[in-house]
Design an enzyme around this catalytic site. Structure first.
Site, PDB file in Angstrom:
ATOM      1  N   ASP A 324       0.676  -1.216   0.127  1.00 32.55           N
ATOM      2  CA  ASP A 324      -0.065   0.094  -0.154  1.00 32.55           C
ATOM      3  C   ASP A 324       0.810   1.467   0.093  1.00 32.55           C
ATOM      4  OD1 ASP A 324      -2.772   1.147   0.251  1.00 32.55           O
ATOM      5  OD2 ASP A 324      -1.926   2.059   2.197  1.00 32.55           O
ATOM      6  N   GLU A 360       1.761  -0.293  -4.982  1.00 29.23           N
ATOM      7  CA  GLU A 360       0.861   0.659  -5.344  1.00 29.23           C
ATOM      8  C   GLU A 360       1.853   2.079  -5.650  1.00 29.23           C
ATOM      9  OE1 GLU A 360      -3.320   2.654  -3.946  1.00 29.23           O
ATOM     10  OE2 GLU A 360      -1.628   2.553  -2.258  1.00 29.23           O
TER      11      GLU A 360
END
Length: 654
Positions: A324, A360
């Site tokens: 993330d 990401e």
């Protein structure tokens, strides 16, 4: 130089060794608790080494013992010092906790003892799962799952299992995963997290887990059986041919900003674990938008992250990881570096180097958008493909070239620097944003239930509502929305390289226009399996079968342009410059050479995209000894016609 011996609590033949790191604490105490975790029974000073390592060996600490730490030193937040021995601190290397975190204002108040609030780490023996090669290979369908919402309403899953990792091993769940061709499940965060402090007053809770405190310990709400439950579930999924990828958060922690809680790393060594504004040691850098930023360039932090990844591979057999806000992992004081030490260590580590690593590739800090800049073989979430495909199907002008680029693997992004293969994870919807059905049902976000007056969440979603905002009983609008979702799904499955689908989107799930539903741990996000649209699920299964049958989709290498791909108009003629530049061009044929597992030979596959609102004739190049067979009869509109708002797949049969 950090010592090579393990951090955390380690069982040895002489007893249990506790090791923790802090360079600036004047002293650290080990606190032992009774079997309930509610009563502190012993407090022991730890021995400090010259390298900042604090350690203690105790002979009479068995498996199951609850423990925590208290750190002594100056309390001066303006200098970035948060030492407060009244705060019980969780071991950053805890592998198991005895309860979930719960937010309370006392966690932030100096001098308030928090032993009754903070989970206790548990002394455990290390679980071993072996080091089998990862199952996932580029090109397979990655299926993003929020563990709790996924099975809370599943009619076949027993009540005791619903909402847990163990439920993923249920035969009915496995049957669905296999039906739609899932190659890997990507589990949204399952490590221990805490609610953001603004949620309890609103009566809301964080249901997604993107606010971690402990990087290794599994959250009891999702994995009550701990790492053994995770290991057993992974083994069952592996037996079904499905890999497991963990979505992990190493960019920030739930300790948040200066007003946040002191739970673990802040109280142990705030300067080491978090980034601070140069010259202002009391000000936390907030490149994450979550209040703090993990200092991923620090050797102590790098070791913690690498040890966490190794733990999940060796203890549970995890096939890979999604990071993330992954740009944080490559940051140092000068900004993002594609050759950052942590990224290179991941790629070189003997335990991790064959795992699937997915970034990401952005954060909100300066220079945070890094799509295409991670080192190979990192895969990257491709938000540009997401937005381009949305605009294609919304009907935006000048998008036919963008469509071709995405179908071919986004080479303008991933061929930079000499890349020969796509590293794109192509998706149209993810946990963050509209569901696939909401994308075609809402022109704007509707996040009022989140308690922030609809200010939260993305404002630009490239969405459309087909004539009515939200739920409607109009059958024509409903039919248009279903066709649009089918077209979006078809385009996704026709894209070269890895693709990702969020759980429930294959059946038309809705969050009633909420595009930031992290705090909706209720029926808004729980998948209602009974009402999933069977026509959409069947369509997804058919697409999965096509994708498995033809090798072109799983081949990450870019097209050479030497006969392996042709771009045609619907009349069978090659696309010309004028066709590409025409703002209104709404149809395209991608003709590829590919191996066909059904025929056991090389063949041609034609993918016909008609985003227009009317059916259109199709003429495909044909040899005297062959014919074209439609693989999705639902997209046909009569003899040699492609239906409106659809994608057709045609195989050349010799």
């Amino acid at each position: 130089m950090l010592q090579p011996s393990p951090f955390g609590a380690t069982l040895t033949s002489q007893g249990t060794t506790f090791v923790i790191w802090s360079s600036s604490a004047s002293g650290i105490e080990l606190c032992l608790f009774d079997e309930t975790g509610d009563q502190e029974v012993r407090r022991l000073p730890m021995q400090r080494g010259e390298d900042g390592v604090h350690s203690l060996m105790i002979a009479d600490v068995p498996i199951g013992t609850r423990y925590g730490y208290r750190a002594w030193g100056d309390y001066d937040p303006d200098r970035g010092l948060w030492f407060d021995p009244s705060k019980l601190l969780v071991d950053p290397y805890a592998r198991e906790l005895d309860r979930p975190f719960r937010y309370d204002p006392r966690l932030s108040a100096f001098g308030d003892d928090t032993a009754d609030l903070v989970p206790k780490a548990i002394v455990t023996d290390e679980v071993k799962a072996g080091l089998a090669a990862p199952l996932y290979r580029t090109g397979g369908l990655i299926y993003e799952i929020a563990v709790r919402p996924f099975t809370m309403l599943h009619p076949d899953v027993p009540d005791a299992l619903r909402g847990t990792v163990g439920a993923l091993a249920h035969p009915s769940v496995l049957a669905h995963l296999k039906r739609i061709g899932v190659a890997a499940v990507e589990l949204m965060p399952i490590t221990a997290w805490i609610d953001e402090r603004h949620l309890p007053p609103l009566g809301l809770t964080n249901g997604w887990g993107y606010n971690p405190v402990a990087f290794m310990a599994l959250d009891q709400r999702l994995v009550p059986g701990g790492v053994t439950e995770l290991k057993d579930t992974v083994a069952t999924l592996h037996d079904a041919g499905i890999a497991v990828i963990l979505d992990l958060v190493f960019n920030h922690s739930g300790e948040s900003d200066r007003l946040g809680a002191t739970l673990s790393m802040r109280g142990l060594d705030n300067h080491t674990y978090y980034r601070h504004v140069p010259g202002r040691p009391g000000d936390l850098v907030n490149d994450t938008g979550c209040g703090n930023t993990i200092a991923c360039d620090d050797p102590v932090v790098r070791r913690l992250i690498l040890d966490s990844l190794r733990h999940f591979v060796s203890s549970a057999g995890i096939d890979g990881f999604r990071f993330d806000l992954g740009s944080i992992l490559g940051r140092d004081a000068s900004g993002f570096r594609s050759d950052a030490v942590l990224l290179q260590e991941m790629l070189a580590d003997p335990v991790l180097r064959d795992r699937v690593l997915i970034a990401e590739p952005w954060d909100i800090g300066p220079g945070g958008y890094q799509l295409g800049n991670f080192p190979a073989p990192f895969l990257e979430w491709n938000d540009r493909a997401r937005d381009d495909l949305r605009r294609v199907w919304r009907g935006d002008r000048h998008t036919i070239g963008d469509l071709a680029t995405v179908l071919a693997g986004s080479s303008p992004i991933f061929a930079r620097g000499g890349g020969k293969a796509t590293r794109s994870v192509t998706f149209i919807a993810a946990h963050d944003g509209f569901t696939l059905m909401d994308l075609v049902s809402y022109a704007g976000k509707h996040n009022e239930a989140n308690g922030e007056d609809n200010r939260d969440g993305h404002n630009e979603n490239h969405s459309w509502n087909n004539g009515a905002e939200g739920a409607t009983r109009d059958p024509e609008i409903g039919g248009s929305r279903r066709r649009d979702v089918m077209g979006l799904l078809s385009t996704l499955f026709a894209s070269k390289g890895a693709i990702m689908l969020t759980a429930g989107d294959e059946g038309g799930r809705s969050q009633r226009g909420n595009n930031n539903a992290y705090c909706q741990d209720n029926e808004l996000t729980w998948i209602d399996w009974v009402t999933l649209d069977e026509e959409l699920v069947a369509h997804t299964a058919a697409l999965a079968a096509i994708r498995t049958r033809f090798s072109v989709f799983g081949d990450a290498a870019f097209f050479s342009g030497n006969g392996d791909v042709e771009w045609l108009r619907l009349d069978g003629q090659p696309m010309q410059v004028a066709d590409w530049e025409n703002a209104e061009t709404s149809a395209l044929v991608m003709m590829v050479k590919t191996a066909d597992a059904a025929q056991n030979k090389a063949t041609r596959l034609a993918i016909v995209v008609n985003r227009g609102h009317a059916p259109h004739p199709v003429r495909l190049p044909q040899s005297p000894a062959s014919r074209w067979q439609s693989l999705l009869p639902s997209t046909d509109a009569g003899h040699q016609m492609i239906a409106a708002r659809s994608v057709g797949f045609y195989a050349e049969i010799l």
